[in-house]
Write a protein that holds these residues in place. Structure first.
Motif, PDB file in Angstrom:
ATOM      1  N   UNK A  57       3.398  -1.850   2.837  1.00 35.06           N
ATOM      2  CA  UNK A  57       3.748  -2.629   4.485  1.00 35.06           C
ATOM      3  C   UNK A  57       3.699  -3.620   4.687  1.00 35.06           C
ATOM      4  N   UNK A  58       3.800  -4.477   3.664  1.00 34.61           N
ATOM      5  CA  UNK A  58       3.333  -6.052   3.800  1.00 34.61           C
ATOM      6  C   UNK A  58       5.124  -6.791   3.349  1.00 34.61           C
ATOM      7  N   UNK A  59       5.806  -5.105   2.550  1.00 35.92           N
ATOM      8  CA  UNK A  59       7.373  -6.089   2.502  1.00 35.92           C
ATOM      9  C   UNK A  59       7.770  -5.609   4.186  1.00 35.92           C
ATOM     10  N   UNK A  60       7.708  -4.252   3.874  1.00 31.43           N
ATOM     11  CA  UNK A  60       8.318  -3.707   5.682  1.00 31.43           C
ATOM     12  C   UNK A  60       7.996  -4.772   6.798  1.00 31.43           C
ATOM     13  N   UNK A  61       6.531  -5.421   6.617  1.00 26.53           N
ATOM     14  CA  UNK A  61       6.381  -6.251   7.979  1.00 26.53           C
ATOM     15  C   UNK A  61       7.369  -7.743   8.088  1.00 26.53           C
ATOM     16  N   UNK A  62       8.049  -8.026   6.952  1.00 25.43           N
ATOM     17  CA  UNK A  62       9.345  -9.116   6.399  1.00 25.43           C
ATOM     18  C   UNK A  62      10.221  -8.584   7.610  1.00 25.43           C
ATOM     19  N   UNK A  63      10.342  -7.741   7.803  1.00 20.02           N
ATOM     20  CA  UNK A  63      11.352  -7.029   8.773  1.00 20.02           C
ATOM     21  C   UNK A  63      11.477  -7.597   9.734  1.00 20.02           C
ATOM     22  N   UNK A  64       9.875  -7.896  10.757  1.00 19.01           N
ATOM     23  CA  UNK A  64       9.602  -8.400  11.849  1.00 19.01           C
ATOM     24  C   UNK A  64       9.319  -9.261  11.800  1.00 19.01           C
ATOM     25  N   UNK A  65       7.974 -10.118  10.773  1.00 22.65           N
ATOM     26  CA  UNK A  65       7.892 -11.388  10.528  1.00 22.65           C
ATOM     27  C   UNK A  65       8.465 -12.023   9.014  1.00 22.65           C
ATOM     28  N   UNK A  66       8.273 -13.312   9.975  1.00 23.70           N
ATOM     29  CA  UNK A  66       8.930 -14.397   8.471  1.00 23.70           C
ATOM     30  C   UNK A  66       8.595 -14.578   7.972  1.00 23.70           C
ATOM     31  N   UNK A  67       6.780 -14.515   8.299  1.00 26.95           N
ATOM     32  CA  UNK A  67       6.165 -15.438   6.995  1.00 26.95           C
ATOM     33  C   UNK A  67       5.066 -14.689   6.243  1.00 26.95           C
ATOM     34  N   UNK A  68       4.687 -14.886   5.303  1.00 27.38           N
ATOM     35  CA  UNK A  68       3.792 -13.872   4.485  1.00 27.38           C
ATOM     36  C   UNK A  68       3.508 -14.978   3.519  1.00 27.38           C
ATOM     37  N   UNK A  69       1.927 -15.353   3.343  1.00 21.30           N
ATOM     38  CA  UNK A  69       1.685 -16.295   2.623  1.00 21.30           C
ATOM     39  C   UNK A  69       1.069 -15.870   1.474  1.00 21.30           C
ATOM     40  N   UNK A  70       1.017 -16.332  -0.366  1.00 22.86           N
ATOM     41  CA  UNK A  70       0.034 -16.195  -1.135  1.00 22.86           C
ATOM     42  C   UNK A  70      -0.471 -17.490  -1.365  1.00 22.86           C
TER      43      UNK A  70
END
Length: 382
Positions: A57-70
């Protein structure tokens, strides 16, 4: 132009997906050393499946949200905020989907846009990505910030004639950014449950149908309190013996005999995480990025070595309490607050070869049981 191999986010998701897939293979493999724990491996595998859905789901979310923090410098897992957002999206998915056109309609609009404007319809593409993301979030069993308990086994202790439950739950620690999986064996001396579940022969009453797994603790009078307890006592900063002692103290008729905790992580990925400079340097030399990772986890256990009988008096009384065994001869076990522990590491064959060639395996894997992922199989005892 940035290719998928150059995109750090894509490389991270490819690596963590491969690691979780390999861990799932290991947990379900009847030849793996952890399989001797039986139901423990199955429970862990089910939570790994939840994590895999979350990462998809998070990977798919990159399609419309640019930021993902780890947590690059510590756990290598996503920061807690991502789980909160995923949980919120899961709860609001149906409402948001109602406001977004169906995928076929969006694709048709995209085709029309390209023909009319000779340009790529980025806004429509984001809407389509959001819709597909929300559909997956709403349909899948994701790994939530806190995953409520389930009872997966019921039996009777032939010595005490009390029913006992095997209960599991999970949480994602917001400070350490680590997934934590808990399993507890708990005896129940509640008169109503003893009467209902224990037959005259001292065995489990076969006339009582129990549709396992049961959501929550099997005892309905204590189920809500137990959920509250587990949610408040699932922090990584609390040792297993502290959690077991708190459970023993807070419930008059519940007697924890064993508590296991699986701590997933840290996770190391070349060019992404910074939690171990030596590991990162060697992994960066692995030819294929999807094989440049290392996943570790720890299995902790604390068990009751004896039970101190309760005492009822005219002026005061004491409840039955457990005496938990801590292996004081092992300094690390004493530090962790456990009877025993196992440290495991899963690594792709190519990455292990790189670490071996660099002469780092003995130092990196000291104290770990190493498992190598090769061609869809896990090789242990290397």
């Amino acid at each position: 132009m940035t290719t998928p191999a150059d995109d750090p986010a894509i490389r991270y998701f490819d690596a963590i997906t491969a690691a979780l897939d390999g861990l799932g293979i290991f947990m379900r493999d009847d030849s793996s050393p952890l399989y001797r724990h039986g139901i423990v491996a199955k429970v862990v595998a089910d939570y790994i499946a939840r994590l895999e859905i979350s990462f998809a789901c998070w990977k798919n979310r990159l399609g419309f949200m640019e930021k993902f923090r780890i947590s690059r410098a510590e756990s290598g897992f996503p920061v807690f905020q991502n789980l909160l957002e995923l949980e919120n999206d899961r709860r609001t998915a149906d409402k948001r989907l109602a406001a977004i056109p169906e995928p076929d309609e969006l694709r048709k609009e995209m085709a029309d846009f390209i023909l009319r404007h000779k340009d790529f319809p980025e806004a429509l593409q984001r809407s389509l990505a959001e819709r597909l993301y929300l559909q997956d979030v709403g349909a899948g069993a994701v790994f939530s910030p806190f995953n409520l308990a389930q009872t997966v086994k019921v039996s009777v202790n032939p010595k005490t004639f009390r029913p006992y439950y095997l209960v599991h739950w999970a949480s994602f620690d917001g400070s350490a950014n680590l997934p934590l999986i808990y399993m507890a064996t708990i005896e129940d001396s509640s008169p109503a449950m003893v009467q209902q579940l224990v037959a005259e022969n001292g065995k489990l009453n076969e006339k009582v149908e129990i549709p396992l797994p049961v959501d929550g603790l099997l005892n309905p009078e204590l189920a809500h309190r137990f959920d509250d307890f587990t949610e408040k006592n699932s922090s990584y900063t609390l040792s297993p013996v502290t959690i077991a002692t708190n459970l023993d103290k807070d419930f008059e008729t519940l007697h924890p005999k064993q508590l296991r905790r699986v701590v997933l992580g840290p996770f190391y990925s070349a060019g992404i995480t910074e939690n171990n400079s030596v590991v990162s340097e060697v992994l960066s030399k692995v030819r294929r990025p999807e094989n440049a990772w290392l996943l570790t986890w720890t299995l902790q256990e604390v068990f009751s070595k004896a039970e101190k009988p309760g005492r009822k008096g005219l002026w005061s009384s004491e409840k039955t309490t457990q005496e938990f065994h801590i292996e004081t001869d092992d300094l690390e076990a004493a530090r962790q607050g456990v009877s025993s522990y196992e440290k495991h590491a899963l690594v792709p064959h190519e990455a292990y070869q790189a670490l071996y060639a660099a002469g780092e395996t003995q130092k990196i894997f000291l104290g770990y049981k190493v498992h190598i992922l090769s061609k869809g199989q896990v090789i242990s005892d290397v």
